[in-house]
Design an enzyme around this catalytic site. Structure first.
Site, PDB file in Angstrom:
ATOM      1  N   HIS A   1      43.145  63.220  30.436  1.00  0.00           N
ATOM      2  CA  HIS A   1      42.519  62.275  31.362  1.00  0.00           C
ATOM      3  C   HIS A   1      43.045  60.876  31.055  1.00  0.00           C
ATOM      4  CE1 HIS A   1      39.458  59.836  33.368  1.00  0.00           C
ATOM      5  NE2 HIS A   1      39.188  60.903  34.094  1.00  0.00           N
TER       6      HIS A   1
ATOM      7  N   GLU B   1      45.212  61.867  39.358  1.00  0.00           N
ATOM      8  CA  GLU B   1      44.216  60.801  39.327  1.00  0.00           C
ATOM      9  C   GLU B   1      44.927  59.452  39.219  1.00  0.00           C
ATOM     10  OE1 GLU B   1      41.823  61.310  35.763  1.00  0.00           O
ATOM     11  OE2 GLU B   1      43.617  60.943  34.584  1.00  0.00           O
TER      12      GLU B   1
ATOM     13  N   LYS C   1      31.923  62.484  32.221  1.00  0.00           N
ATOM     14  CA  LYS C   1      32.353  61.446  31.277  1.00  0.00           C
ATOM     15  C   LYS C   1      31.274  61.284  30.197  1.00  0.00           C
ATOM     16  CE  LYS C   1      35.400  59.433  34.665  1.00  0.00           C
ATOM     17  NZ  LYS C   1      36.091  58.214  35.143  1.00  0.00           N
TER      18      LYS C   1
ATOM     19  N   SER D   1      38.200  58.701  42.577  1.00  0.00           N
ATOM     20  CA  SER D   1      37.008  58.248  43.306  1.00  0.00           C
ATOM     21  C   SER D   1      36.748  59.053  44.574  1.00  0.00           C
ATOM     22  CB  SER D   1      37.112  56.750  43.627  1.00  0.00           C
ATOM     23  OG  SER D   1      37.087  55.978  42.447  1.00  0.00           O
TER      24      SER D   1
ATOM     25  N   GLU E   1      41.696  58.147  30.710  1.00  0.00           N
ATOM     26  CA  GLU E   1      40.942  57.416  29.695  1.00  0.00           C
ATOM     27  C   GLU E   1      41.323  57.872  28.294  1.00  0.00           C
ATOM     28  OE1 GLU E   1      37.434  56.960  32.984  1.00  0.00           O
ATOM     29  OE2 GLU E   1      37.155  58.383  31.332  1.00  0.00           O
TER      30      GLU E   1
ATOM     31  N   GLY F   1      36.891  55.153  39.110  1.00  0.00           N
ATOM     32  CA  GLY F   1      35.726  54.340  38.787  1.00  0.00           C
ATOM     33  C   GLY F   1      35.753  52.952  39.390  1.00  0.00           C
TER      34      GLY F   1
ATOM     35  N   ASN G   1      33.261  65.749  36.377  1.00  0.00           N
ATOM     36  CA  ASN G   1      33.531  65.181  35.060  1.00  0.00           C
ATOM     37  C   ASN G   1      32.447  64.148  34.783  1.00  0.00           C
ATOM     38  OD1 ASN G   1      34.502  64.018  32.720  1.00  0.00           O
ATOM     39  ND2 ASN G   1      36.201  62.937  33.720  1.00  0.00           N
TER      40      ASN G   1
END
Length: 255
Positions: A102, A173, A17, A217, A104, A179, A15
């Site tokens: 996701h 996740e 991003k 991560s 985010e 991150g 991904n």
């Protein structure tokens, strides 16, 4: 697993991003393809890029062992939805996967479980495999709510896609490990994956057909120990997917 079912290869999906440029993408992909020359990858591979770069990935990856996909897809088929990208558009650029839900997107764009499930359904209807993301925040983990949160998020997808549930990919996740450099221990990650597998088992007679990826991560250093867990079927890789050597090392760890 029945005698007629073969063991699935693990899936390592990158991904990117909101990263990349035409030049950087080309260098990265070419380095990955060079690293794969003459060898069968240990895992299925995919790269999920920002929408403007999907045509470039189609050009670079066509006929290679690496599939490609999008980082989001609209829940709508077409119409007055400025800025949205439909699954039909993704199909035209050869996308095999689309990430939905996701953390985010949930955090910054207010996507609900229902919206995420609708996106998954829209992708499936067009033959694109949705990677449905679930996961808890640090506050939810500390409150002992991890299991309830991920089960609620997955339940929405199960309810919406019904008998097609074996055609999705699930990505766990933990939000606190995305991150941040932090990662769940292999045992912590496996515990949640086992919960998700049991939930899938209640919804289908073939729960092992669903890849459950770990997306917190995962990197070249910790991939092997995470991928060795019985219910971790691959990884959704963030930062490490922007480094060819690291991404290929993660793929190699899936043997």
């Amino acid at each position: 697993m029945s005698p007629t079912e073969t063991k699935m290869k693990k899936l390592i999906a990158g991904n990117w991003k909101m990263n990349g440029s035409l030049a950087a993408n080309e260098a990265l992909v070419k380095a990955m393809l060079e690293g794969l020359q003459g060898a069968e990858p240990a895992a299925d591979m995919a790269l999920c890029a920002p929408a403007p770069y999907l045509a470039q990935l189609q050009s670079l990856l066509q006929g290679s062992p690496i599939a490609w996909g999008a980082q989001d897809v609209s829940a709508h088929e077409q119409g007055a939805y400025t800025g949205e990208v439909s699954v039909a558009m993704l199909k035209e650029f050869g996308c095999r996967y689309a990430i939905v839900g996701h953390s985010e997107r949930r955090q910054y764009h207010g996507e609900t479980d229902e919206v995420v499930a609708a996106k998954a359904q829209r992708a499936l209807a067009a033959g694109v495999t949705p990677i449905v993301c679930v996961g808890e925040t640090l506050a939810q983990r500390e409150a002992g709510e991890t299991e309830a949160v991920v089960k609620r998020q997955l339940a929405a997808a199960i309810h919406t896609v019904g008998h097609c549930i074996t055609e999705i990919v699930v990505a766990y996740e933990p939000v606190w490990a995305i991150g941040t450099g932090k990662t769940a221990t292999p045992e912590m990650a496996q515990a949640v994956h086992a919960v998700l597998r049991a939930q899938l088992a209640a919804a289908t007679t073939h729960p092992k057909r669903v890849h459950i990826l770990y997306g917190g991560s995962m990197n070249a250093a910790n991939a092997a120990s995470l991928l060795a867990q019985p219910d971790i079927d691959g990884g959704l890789i963030g930062g490490a997917s922007l480094k060819a050597a690291d991404f290929l090392q993660i793929v190699a760890s899936a043997r």
